[in-house]
Scaffold this active site. Structure first.
Site, PDB file in Angstrom:
ATOM      1  N   ASP A  76       1.555 -11.210   7.101  1.00 48.81           N
ATOM      2  CA  ASP A  76       1.981 -10.338   5.994  1.00 48.81           C
ATOM      3  C   ASP A  76       3.260  -9.577   6.342  1.00 48.81           C
ATOM      4  O   ASP A  76       3.772  -8.830   5.520  1.00 48.81           O
ATOM      5  CB  ASP A  76       0.870  -9.358   5.613  1.00 48.81           C
ATOM      6  CG  ASP A  76       0.356  -8.562   6.805  1.00 48.81           C
ATOM      7  OD1 ASP A  76      -0.233  -9.184   7.699  1.00 48.81           O
ATOM      8  OD2 ASP A  76       0.569  -7.348   6.843  1.00 48.81           O
ATOM      9  N   ASN A  77       3.758  -9.783   7.568  1.00 46.68           N
ATOM     10  CA  ASN A  77       5.037  -9.165   7.928  1.00 46.68           C
ATOM     11  C   ASN A  77       6.143 -10.206   8.072  1.00 46.68           C
ATOM     12  O   ASN A  77       7.195  -9.913   8.634  1.00 46.68           O
ATOM     13  CB  ASN A  77       4.892  -8.375   9.234  1.00 46.68           C
ATOM     14  CG  ASN A  77       4.101  -7.093   9.043  1.00 46.68           C
ATOM     15  OD1 ASN A  77       4.002  -6.585   7.921  1.00 46.68           O
ATOM     16  ND2 ASN A  77       3.533  -6.571  10.102  1.00 46.68           N
ATOM     17  N   GLY A 115       0.815  -1.217   0.000  1.00 47.65           N
ATOM     18  CA  GLY A 115       0.000   0.000   0.000  1.00 47.65           C
ATOM     19  C   GLY A 115       0.843   1.259   0.000  1.00 47.65           C
ATOM     20  O   GLY A 115       0.338   2.340  -0.294  1.00 47.65           O
TER      21      GLY A 115
HETATM   22  P1  AMP Z   1       1.410  -2.631   8.336  1.00 46.24           P
HETATM   23  O1  AMP Z   1       0.489  -2.673   9.505  1.00 46.24           O
HETATM   24  O2  AMP Z   1       2.266  -1.385   8.249  1.00 46.24           O
HETATM   25  O3  AMP Z   1       2.193  -3.885   8.167  1.00 46.24           O
HETATM   26  O4  AMP Z   1       0.465  -2.495   7.076  1.00 46.24           O
HETATM   27  C1  AMP Z   1      -0.603  -3.353   6.779  1.00 46.24           C
HETATM   28  C2  AMP Z   1      -1.117  -3.035   5.412  1.00 46.24           C
HETATM   29  O5  AMP Z   1      -1.529  -1.676   5.342  1.00 46.24           O
HETATM   30  C3  AMP Z   1      -0.114  -3.208   4.298  1.00 46.24           C
HETATM   31  O6  AMP Z   1      -0.811  -3.646   3.172  1.00 46.24           O
HETATM   32  C4  AMP Z   1       0.423  -1.810   4.104  1.00 46.24           C
HETATM   33  O7  AMP Z   1       0.940  -1.611   2.825  1.00 46.24           O
HETATM   34  C5  AMP Z   1      -0.825  -0.985   4.343  1.00 46.24           C
HETATM   35  N1  AMP Z   1      -0.522   0.386   4.831  1.00 46.24           N
HETATM   36  C6  AMP Z   1      -0.093   0.740   6.052  1.00 46.24           C
HETATM   37  N2  AMP Z   1       0.049   2.072   6.141  1.00 46.24           N
HETATM   38  C7  AMP Z   1      -0.299   2.584   4.937  1.00 46.24           C
HETATM   39  C8  AMP Z   1      -0.381   3.896   4.394  1.00 46.24           C
HETATM   40  N3  AMP Z   1      -0.091   4.982   5.093  1.00 46.24           N
HETATM   41  N4  AMP Z   1      -0.793   4.007   3.107  1.00 46.24           N
HETATM   42  C9  AMP Z   1      -1.117   2.930   2.377  1.00 46.24           C
HETATM   43  N5  AMP Z   1      -1.067   1.677   2.831  1.00 46.24           N
HETATM   44  C10 AMP Z   1      -0.659   1.491   4.093  1.00 46.24           C
HETATM   45 MG    MG Z   2       3.425  -4.667   6.985  1.00 44.98          MG
END
Ligand code: AMP
Ligand code: MG
Length: 488
Positions: A255-256, A93
């Site tokens: 996903d991490n 994202g």
């Molecule tokens: P995370 O919790 O950072 O691992 O993110 C989980 C999902 O949300 C992943 O698909 C990221 O790419 C998306 N994501 C997190 N923050 C953002 C953001 N500010 N803009 C777009 N996508 C995001």
């Molecule tokens: Mg992530």
């Protein structure tokens, strides 16, 4: 070897070999008035890039969307189990792969920009990365790498004058990071949970070809279970390394988790200071699902989720029970081995697991700062007062009892005390990325002062070497400063 400037590297984008439904090609959406905050010569060296060819204009050009020949910006789709619940639609994202650097030494690294704008997978979010979050990730990856733990590496950090709408206004940053691969467990889960088994097969085939080419000698039907076994082993090893260094990832969603065993997405992590098994650095993890002592079990659970996503390719479509045994055995073996070395024990003794467990329970009971304890244990002397250990402890008696057990165990070793001391100082770091250090870097950076970032980066590069004048950086915060509010 003569090192090349970045622009002379051979760049390729293998992700575009996948079917179009696996990714989106999308251009960088540049930030306003960008500038380089930090360029990490240490990570660039892995690419065979000269520091002078790396720092500066090329990095900035890339962050502004001016790509080098061979680069193609790609966002991929994935799903994943978040806090135990499956989310079907995630994806890059706010991350874009630029392509793979094919280095002269034969190694390959996928290079990504994080925070480079909206993609098809941004959902309702903005595709951006606030400066403080970027700094957390930037430092975290290098802290782990300095300890010899597999992680995405931090190549460069670019600041901007673009302001983000968050709880607190923050400027946007772009981080350039690299890894063998940024592919996640969720990349396989995504297709499995949509019953797209041909796509599962293609994705697994891609992972084998790109990252486990040694398996290409086996017939095609055997490869999925073999690659799954390797991923499970690497995951067990990674989590064992985290546990032995007191690292808590904080968001162990599937996903991490990478398919190549590297720590990824360092958002809400922390390193243990005052030892406590329920340490949880992520304020959003109300249930403490991902607290420190849960990580080995969560790693196993995540491997099970991955195995399920592989199941259409496994013999009889069944997850073999041995997989989880392999995880446990490999975890235990790696953990014990690293903890023994941290304690200066080089022989194997059946009671070592008990000694380690008691040691950690003692740290917790006595409120002991764990990095200082392990570092100082190197200078433990049988029969001496060992005041520098006792001064860390809120109560002397439990520590005295454990040190007695330790002393008896040490007596069985054949290594001379001065050699043991030297070896222990090479595995128990002087400098650990304590929370107040990162928060201080963030607080200064939001005011436009990036010197502290460079200072900490230099310490993390060789965390075992004490640097004159930097003693305070090895110590806990005297008074814990209020933490900077972080928003991802
Ligand atoms: P995370 O919790 O950072 O691992 O993110 C989980 C999902 O949300 C992943 O698909 C990221 O790419 C998306 N994501 C997190 N923050 C953002 C953001 N500010 N803009 C777009 N996508 C995001
Ligand atoms: Mg992530």
């Amino acid at each position: 070897m003569n090192r090349l400037p970045l622009y002379q590297i051979n760049w390729q984008q293998p992700l575009t070999d996948l079917p179009a439904s696996f990714y989106q090609q999308i251009a960088v959406q540049p930030l306003q008035q960008t500038f380089v905050i930090h360029a990490n010569g240490e990570a660039a060296r892995l690419l065979g890039v000269s520091a002078s060819g790396f720092i500066g204009q090329t990095v900035l050009d890339i962050a502004n969307g001016k790509l080098l020949p061979g680069m193609q910006t790609v966002a991929t789709v994935y799903g994943g189990h978040q806090f135990g619940i499956y989310t079907s639609q995630l994806g890059d994202g706010r991350a874009l792969s630029l392509g793979e650097a094919h280095c002269r030494n034969g190694q390959r690294f996928d290079i990504q920009l994080k925070g480079a704008g909206l993609t098809a997978y941004s959902r309702t979010l903005d595709g951006r990365l606030p400066l403080a979050s970027a700094i957390y990730e930037y430092l975290g990856g290098e802290a782990l790498a300095g300890l010899g733990i597999a992680s995405t590496r931090s190549l460069a950090l670019v600041g901007s004058k673009t302001t983000l709408q968050r709880d607190e206004n923050q400027s946007a940053a772009i981080m350039m990071r690299m890894a063998r691969s940024h592919l996640r467990f969720g990349h396989i889960e995504y297709f499995h949970h949509r019953d797209q088994f041909d796509e599962v097969k293609k994705m697994v085939g891609y992972v084998v070809e790109q990252h486990y080419p040694e398996l290409l000698t086996f017939n095609e039907a055997e490869r999925p279970s073999r690659v799954l076994t390797l991923i499970v082993r690497q995951t067990a090893e990674l989590v064992a390394h985290w546990q032995s260094e007191g690292f808590t990832h904080g968001v162990m969603n599937t996903d991490n988790m990478t398919l190549t065993g590297e720590t990824l997405d360092l958002g809400s992590y922390g390193f243990m200071e005052c030892f406590t098994q329920d340490y949880s650095p992520n304020p959003n993890d109300d249930q403490h699902r991902y607290q420190f002592d849960q990580q080995p079990e969560i790693g196993r659970w995540n491997c099970l989720a991955l195995a399920e996503a592989f199941s259409s390719l496994l013999p009889n479509k069944t997850i073999p029970a041995r997989l989880l045994r392999i995880y446990r055995q490999h975890y235990q073996q790696t953990y014990l081995q690293r903890m023994r070395t941290k304690l200066g024990l080089y022989l194997q003794h059946p009671d070592d697991a008990g000694l380690i467990k008691n040691g950690l329970a003692t740290l917790q009971l006595c409120g002991i700062d764990s990095p200082l304890f392990f570092r100082r244990l190197a200078t433990f002397q049988a029969g001496a007062r060992n005041n520098y250990l006792f001064e860390l402890s809120q109560q002397p008696e439990p520590l005295r009892q454990w040190l007695q057990q330790y002393q008896q165990r040490l007596a069985q070793e054949m290594v001379a005390a001065d050699i043991r001391r030297k070896r222990m100082l090479q595995i128990n770091p002087a400098y650990v990325l304590r929370k107040h250090l990162v928060d201080n870097v963030c607080q200064r950076a939001v005011q436009g002062d990036y010197e502290e970032l460079a200072r900490i980066m230099a310490l993390l590069k060789s965390p075992y070497e004490e640097v004159a004048g930097m003693e305070a950086y090895a110590m806990p915060a005297e008074v814990q400063k209020p933490s900077l509010q972080r928003v991802s």
